[in-house]
Design a protein around this motif. Structure first.
Motif, mmCIF file in Angstrom:
data_model
loop_
_atom_site.group_PDB
_atom_site.id
_atom_site.type_symbol
_atom_site.label_atom_id
_atom_site.label_comp_id
_atom_site.label_asym_id
_atom_site.label_seq_id
_atom_site.Cartn_x
_atom_site.Cartn_y
_atom_site.Cartn_z
ATOM 1 N N LEU A 58 33.675 -20.611 -62.607
ATOM 2 C CA LEU A 58 33.263 -19.408 -63.335
ATOM 3 C C LEU A 58 32.179 -18.696 -62.538
ATOM 4 O O LEU A 58 31.144 -19.282 -62.215
ATOM 5 C CB LEU A 58 32.746 -19.772 -64.728
ATOM 6 C CG LEU A 58 32.297 -18.598 -65.606
ATOM 7 C CD1 LEU A 58 33.433 -17.621 -65.837
ATOM 8 C CD2 LEU A 58 31.752 -19.100 -66.934
ATOM 9 N N THR A 59 32.420 -17.432 -62.228
ATOM 10 C CA THR A 59 31.490 -16.635 -61.427
ATOM 11 C C THR A 59 30.932 -15.505 -62.276
ATOM 12 O O THR A 59 31.689 -14.793 -62.943
ATOM 13 C CB THR A 59 32.193 -16.059 -60.190
ATOM 14 O OG1 THR A 59 32.729 -17.135 -59.404
ATOM 15 C CG2 THR A 59 31.209 -15.276 -59.333
ATOM 16 N N ILE A 60 29.607 -15.327 -62.233
ATOM 17 C CA ILE A 60 28.931 -14.304 -63.023
ATOM 18 C C ILE A 60 28.206 -13.355 -62.075
ATOM 19 O O ILE A 60 27.474 -13.796 -61.173
ATOM 20 C CB ILE A 60 27.916 -14.925 -63.998
ATOM 21 C CG1 ILE A 60 28.560 -16.031 -64.824
ATOM 22 C CG2 ILE A 60 27.323 -13.865 -64.912
ATOM 23 C CD1 ILE A 60 27.583 -16.788 -65.680
ATOM 24 N N ALA A 61 28.398 -12.064 -62.267
ATOM 25 C CA ALA A 61 27.680 -11.054 -61.488
ATOM 26 C C ALA A 61 26.295 -10.851 -62.094
ATOM 27 O O ALA A 61 26.175 -10.505 -63.269
ATOM 28 C CB ALA A 61 28.459 -9.744 -61.477
ATOM 29 N N VAL A 62 25.255 -11.084 -61.299
ATOM 30 C CA VAL A 62 23.876 -11.010 -61.792
ATOM 31 C C VAL A 62 23.010 -10.254 -60.794
ATOM 32 O O VAL A 62 23.422 -9.977 -59.664
ATOM 33 C CB VAL A 62 23.276 -12.425 -62.030
ATOM 34 C CG1 VAL A 62 24.033 -13.156 -63.112
ATOM 35 C CG2 VAL A 62 23.283 -13.229 -60.738
ATOM 36 N N ARG A 63 21.799 -9.965 -61.223
ATOM 37 C CA ARG A 63 20.787 -9.427 -60.320
ATOM 38 C C ARG A 63 19.420 -9.906 -60.770
ATOM 39 O O ARG A 63 19.212 -10.264 -61.933
ATOM 40 C CB ARG A 63 20.851 -7.910 -60.265
ATOM 41 C CG ARG A 63 20.187 -7.170 -61.388
ATOM 42 C CD ARG A 63 20.297 -5.664 -61.191
ATOM 43 N NE ARG A 63 19.769 -5.241 -59.903
ATOM 44 C CZ ARG A 63 20.001 -4.046 -59.362
ATOM 45 N NH1 ARG A 63 20.769 -3.170 -59.990
ATOM 46 N NH2 ARG A 63 19.476 -3.720 -58.203
ATOM 47 N N ALA A 64 18.488 -9.927 -59.840
ATOM 48 C CA ALA A 64 17.128 -10.392 -60.122
ATOM 49 C C ALA A 64 16.313 -9.274 -60.755
ATOM 50 O O ALA A 64 16.396 -8.116 -60.327
ATOM 51 C CB ALA A 64 16.468 -10.881 -58.840
ATOM 52 N N VAL A 65 15.541 -9.632 -61.777
ATOM 53 C CA VAL A 65 14.654 -8.685 -62.453
ATOM 54 C C VAL A 65 13.248 -9.263 -62.440
ATOM 55 O O VAL A 65 13.040 -10.442 -62.731
ATOM 56 C CB VAL A 65 15.109 -8.415 -63.899
ATOM 57 C CG1 VAL A 65 14.137 -7.489 -64.600
ATOM 58 C CG2 VAL A 65 16.494 -7.813 -63.921
#
Length: 379
Positions: free
Chosen positions: A199-206
């Protein structure tokens, strides 16, 4: 001398041979039948131990269960609306938005930024208003970090007259991602956890306001738990901990700005073992090579923008402690949900064009999952 009868051994060997020769599809059907059988067994045991339910007709039981689900959903919607209206964070955000919209000197990009945040929060709120609560009913030891089975399925969609539970429906706890529904049965569904490496999730750092808000949520939850569950044998230690956490909360000054940085993909590390890797996650492909609506592209090593004449300061694209949130680019999870906290950032090697990292899931320990919420699948 007594002769040994090998028929039973040959019979057992044949059974094991047949079971291990099943195709993946037939194995999955067999698992579903086993789970359904045990689910019915537990339901019958519950009815035998509760005479009131035993004397009720099947129609009355179904109506009662439907009313319970609708009642729970109404309470859930009221809680979300109350949180939206009374949260200090939401009120300040709306005040800032109003000032920004009415101020003649405010820049257009600030208006767009606040508008995106409002639309993002409203989208999550709308999905949560339709969420269905579920209980974990089964977990295979061989795939402990990969799957769980929950007690909702197609029958719940019919009772609610809405297709909430579907393939790729996000599963959450609070605002944290747990997994995604990947198989639906009549009364049960299988959830693929984010600790599964498929399972791959698209994320970004905040970094900044949203990160501090998450820390305050955790701090408030810990304070609440300690105050409500004090043990007389260690009351002095608990009181000291509560006092220390209260002082920390009083001195905590949250930042009023969000900084959106590196984007990448997050995957689990679960393998078919007994409780193999817990809530440990791995991230790859993290960089900021292209400008987007949240800001300008930045150099991977220096953290400076590529814009000529820009006076923006250098910012590290990734730091330990950064909050990882979903971006919605995977088409499965809505943007703005919590996914993980960065626990380690690998050193950038020569020639590399992105960072690797390790993270801890914000949903907590997956070994003790009991109750979750299922959101409608994104259209």
């Amino acid at each position: 001398m007594r002769r040994i009868n090998y028929r039973s051994y040959i019979f057992l060997t044949g059974i094991f041979f047949v079971l291990f020769s099943f195709s993946p599809g037939r194995s999955l059907v067999l698992r579903q039948m086993t789970i359904c059988a045990f689910s019915c067994l537990w339901e019958r045991i519950y009815l035998l131990t509760h005479p009131l339910h035993l004397s009720m007709s099947s129609v009355a039981k179904q109506e009662l269960e439907t009313l319970r689900q609708e009642n729970y959903l109404l309470h859930l919607q009221v809680d979300h609306i109350r949180e939206w209206l009374l949260s200090e964070d939401r009120i300040n955000e709306q005040i800032d938005l109003l000032k920004s919209m009415n101020s003649a000197s405010s820049e257009e990009k600030e208006k767009l930024f606040l508008r995106r945040r409002r639309e993002e929060i409203m989208k999550i709120l709308q999905l949560k208003s339709k969420a269905i609560p579920a209980k974990v009913i089964f977990r295979e030891p061989g795939s402990w970090s990969n799957y769980v089975w929950i007690n909702v399925g197609e029958a719940d969609n019919k009772n609610l007259q809405e297709g909430v539970i579907a393939k790729n429906s996000p599963v959450i706890i609070g605002n944290s991602v747990v997994g995604v529904v990947d198989l639906i049965h009549k009364t049960q569904s299988r959830v693929r956890l984010i600790t599964d490496n498929r399972l791959t999730i698209a994320v970004r750092a905040v970094r900044g306001k949203q990160q501090d808000h998450f820390l305050l949520e955790q701090l408030n939850a810990l304070l609440f738990s300690l105050e409500k569950n004090q043990n007389s044998s260690c009351s002095q230690e608990v009181q000291e901990a509560i006092s220390a956490l209260a002082r920390l909360k009083a001195q905590f000054i949250p930042v009023n700005q969000n900084i959106y940085l590196a984007k990448g993909e997050l995957q689990g590390t679960g393998r078919p073992l007994w409780r193999s890797c817990g809530s440990f996650l791995k991230g790859t492909g993290f960089n900021y090579d292209f400008s987007d609506q949240e800001g300008f592209a930045r150099d991977l090593r220096s953290g400076l923008t590529y814009e000529k004449g820009s006076r923006l300061p250098s910012i590290a694209l990734l730091n330990v402690g950064d909050l990882l949130i979903t971006t919605g680019l995977d088409g499965v999870f809505p943007a703005g949900l919590y996914a993980g906290i960065v626990s380690r950032v690998d050193i950038l090697q020569e020639g590399q064009c992105f960072y690797h990292l390790e993270a801890i899931a914000t949903a907590g320990s997956f070994d003790e999952l009991n109750f979750v919420c299922v959101l409608p699948a994104l259209k």
